[in-house]
Design a protein around this motif. Structure first.
Motif, mmCIF file in Angstrom:
data_model
loop_
_atom_site.group_PDB
_atom_site.id
_atom_site.type_symbol
_atom_site.label_atom_id
_atom_site.label_comp_id
_atom_site.label_asym_id
_atom_site.label_seq_id
_atom_site.Cartn_x
_atom_site.Cartn_y
_atom_site.Cartn_z
ATOM 1 N N SER A 259 -7.229 36.418 8.799
ATOM 2 C CA SER A 259 -6.984 35.288 7.904
ATOM 3 C C SER A 259 -5.968 35.719 6.865
ATOM 4 C CB SER A 259 -8.293 34.863 7.212
ATOM 5 O OG SER A 259 -8.663 35.802 6.212
ATOM 6 N N THR A 260 -5.727 34.864 5.883
ATOM 7 C CA THR A 260 -4.791 35.226 4.824
ATOM 8 C C THR A 260 -5.320 36.372 3.973
ATOM 9 O OG1 THR A 260 -5.736 33.530 3.371
ATOM 10 C CG2 THR A 260 -3.805 32.917 4.685
ATOM 11 N N GLN A 261 -6.633 36.664 4.086
ATOM 12 C CA GLN A 261 -7.229 37.735 3.293
ATOM 13 C C GLN A 261 -7.772 38.878 4.143
ATOM 14 O OE1 GLN A 261 -10.207 36.007 0.691
ATOM 15 N NE2 GLN A 261 -8.915 34.245 0.268
ATOM 16 N N SER A 487 -0.494 35.694 1.431
ATOM 17 C CA SER A 487 -1.151 36.202 2.638
ATOM 18 C C SER A 487 -1.157 37.721 2.632
ATOM 19 C CB SER A 487 -0.423 35.715 3.898
ATOM 20 O OG SER A 487 -0.930 36.363 5.054
ATOM 21 N N ARG A 489 -0.701 39.466 5.089
ATOM 22 C CA ARG A 489 0.379 39.930 5.963
ATOM 23 C C ARG A 489 1.675 40.142 5.196
ATOM 24 N NH1 ARG A 489 -0.148 36.828 11.786
ATOM 25 N NH2 ARG A 489 -2.365 37.217 12.117
ATOM 26 N N ASP A 490 1.794 39.507 4.044
ATOM 27 C CA ASP A 490 2.989 39.695 3.225
ATOM 28 C C ASP A 490 3.029 41.069 2.575
ATOM 29 O OD1 ASP A 490 3.958 37.091 3.699
ATOM 30 O OD2 ASP A 490 2.718 36.276 2.080
#
Length: 500
Positions: A259-261, A487, A489-490
């Motif tokens: 997920s974003t986290q 996110s 992923r960033d």
């Protein structure tokens, strides 16, 4: 080489590369004597007037990637970047050796070159190097992207981070901040006599957290092993061994959703402090995060989405059951009492009203934690210590002396998600065994994330572990907050991606 069909641009770039070789240019030189980084040239001379540069005529020898090529009659220009700054280069045929000028004519956007020359300002005031030498360093065979827009390009940024770093200076700055955060944490703890250690990343029992592990196999020993979900149980063995303050900046692996986290591979700071309790960790955490924010970004405050978040002490403090009770009363229009928050029938009814899945294995403690997670987490934007967790959801934490159903534990929230977890450590081997056995019953009931029995850890406790407190801080999530990244992923250079 790529097996994809080549575009006209790629074919032209290969042709230019072959022509460079015919000129006798080394296609991949072993080194280049770069004396001056592009960003250093800009920093040193960026505020110098044209007149002062003309008088001093400083000569630099720099290198970088070509991000622009422009020609205006006899005046030719390159723009070089080292990822941190850009610098214009002036190319004139009569100022370069003949072969160097031929090299210029065979350059493409994205190539790497080295240049030497004096620094001056053009008529328009642009800081520029008047090249007296040009050296080819590497060919870029594929056109560089110009812009990043839309979901497809965001995915490409994660898959091809090297391109992201080339064209997106904000991305590079994010990872520079990340590096400063890690360095600041390490120096903060080292200055307080914490010893940095390393513990196994492959373990025979996946312990130290409630999570599903990745499974691997050691061929020579014919052993099933797990990638660690946490280093906790090994770090506490060191406390048993007399190491009073230890920490590890570690990679953990959890075979769970993305997920974003959440990313299956992530970075944690985990540290243990002998003779301390969880309230001592609250004070240390406030001090550490304020200092880390200042050193990494220059300020204790940061912007995250629509919010301005301050890491200045003191942080807000909330009891988990009390916060869940108040939120449930407001959401459902009820009048739950503190005693209701310890009643399984009442909490099962509340959970059902909130569409929280209830299983027979969930006791009052798990249900209270589930209500809190459903109703409270998203609203905890400013740094907040949520403390006094139910014993049921804390198999490694020490119970409060006055309340066996509650442990001395806190989680730190900021930006609407958890960034740290800490507690006074359970050091009673008999009680630890009972907790593990309770987890085994939950595992038998279908909970794949329940903790396994770790006999070796219980045996270590039987040699005597002094009072201690430990904490884990999610570095990726902290970087998200301090860089305003939506996110995880960033903030991970190479996040796990599904194959194309």
């Amino acid at each position: 080489m790529s097996t994809q069909p080549e575009s006209d641009q790629v074919r032209q770039r290969r042709s230019n590369f072959e022509e460079l070789q015919r000129l006798g240019v080394s296609p991949y030189p072993a080194r280049f004597d770069r004396r001056d980084a592009v960003h250093a040239v800009v920093a040193e001379h960026g505020d110098t007037t044209g007149e002062a540069l003309e008088a001093a005529a400083p000569v630099v020898r720099t290198a970088g990637r070509v991000l622009a090529i422009r020609s205006f009659g006899k005046a030719n220009f390159l723009v070089l970047s080292d990822g941190r700054a850009k610098l214009q280069v002036y190319i004139r045929k009569d100022a370069l050796p003949e072969r160097d000028f031929q090299v210029y004519g065979l350059l493409d956007f994205g190539d790497w070159v080295g240049v030497e020359g004096r620094v001056f300002r053009t008529r328009t005031g642009e800081l520029t190097v008047w090249a007296s030498g040009l050296e080819f360093l590497a060919k870029c065979f594929h056109p560089l992207p110009e812009k990043w827009h839309g979901l497809t390009d965001i995915e490409t940024r994660y898959r091809q981070r090297y391109l992201d770093l080339v064209v997106n200076p904000d991305s590079r700055r994010t990872f520079e901040v990340r590096s400063r955060i890690v360095s600041a944490m390490r120096e903060f703890l080292t200055a307080r006599d914490f010893l940095e250690v390393e513990t196994p990343m492959m373990q025979t029992i996946a312990g130290g957290a409630l999570a599903r592990p990745f499974v691997t196999h050691h061929n020579a020993l014919d052993m099933r092993l797990f990638m660690r979900i946490a280093p906790e149980l090994y770090l506490k063995r060191l406390i048993v061994g007399g190491m009073e303050r230890v920490f590890e900046i570690n990679r953990n692996f959890r075979n769970e959703g993305i997920s974003t986290q959440h990313n299956p591979e992530f970075t944690m700071l985990e540290f243990y402090w002998t003779y301390a309790g969880y309230e001592d960790l609250m004070a240390l955490t406030e001090e550490m995060l304020g200092e880390v924010a200042r050193r990494a970004t220059g300020s204790e405050t940061c912007t995250f989405g629509e919010h301005r978040i301050s890491f200045a002490a003191p942080f807000r403090r909330l009891s988990l059951r009390e916060a869940a009770r108040e939120a449930a009363n407001a959401k459902l229009g009820r009048s739950l009492t503190p005693d209701d928050m310890r009643s399984r029938p009442v909490l099962a009814d509340v959970a059902a009203a909130l569409d929280i899945a209830v299983t027979p294995a969930m006791g009052a403690g798990k249900l209270a934690a589930a209500v809190f997670e459903a109703l409270c987490e998203d609203d905890l934007v400013q740094p907040t210590f949520v403390y006094d967790f139910p014993t049921e959801v804390s198999p490694l934490s020490k119970q409060r002396a006055d309340d066996p159903d509650t442990v001395e534990r806190f989680e730190l929230y900021a930006g609407g998600f958890e960034i740290a977890n800490a507690f006074s450590e359970l050091n009673d081997p008999a009680e630890q065994r009972r907790r593990f056995e309770a987890q085994l019953r939950e595992r038998a009931g279908g909970d794949d994330e329940a903790h396994e029995m770790d006999e070796e850890y219980v045996r270590a406790l039987e040699f005597g572990m002094p009072p201690a407190a430990g904490e884990g801080v999610g570095i990726d999530r902290l970087v998200m907050l301090l860089t305003d990244s939506p996110s995880i992923r960033d903030v991970i250079l190479f996040p796990l991606m599904r194959p194309r």
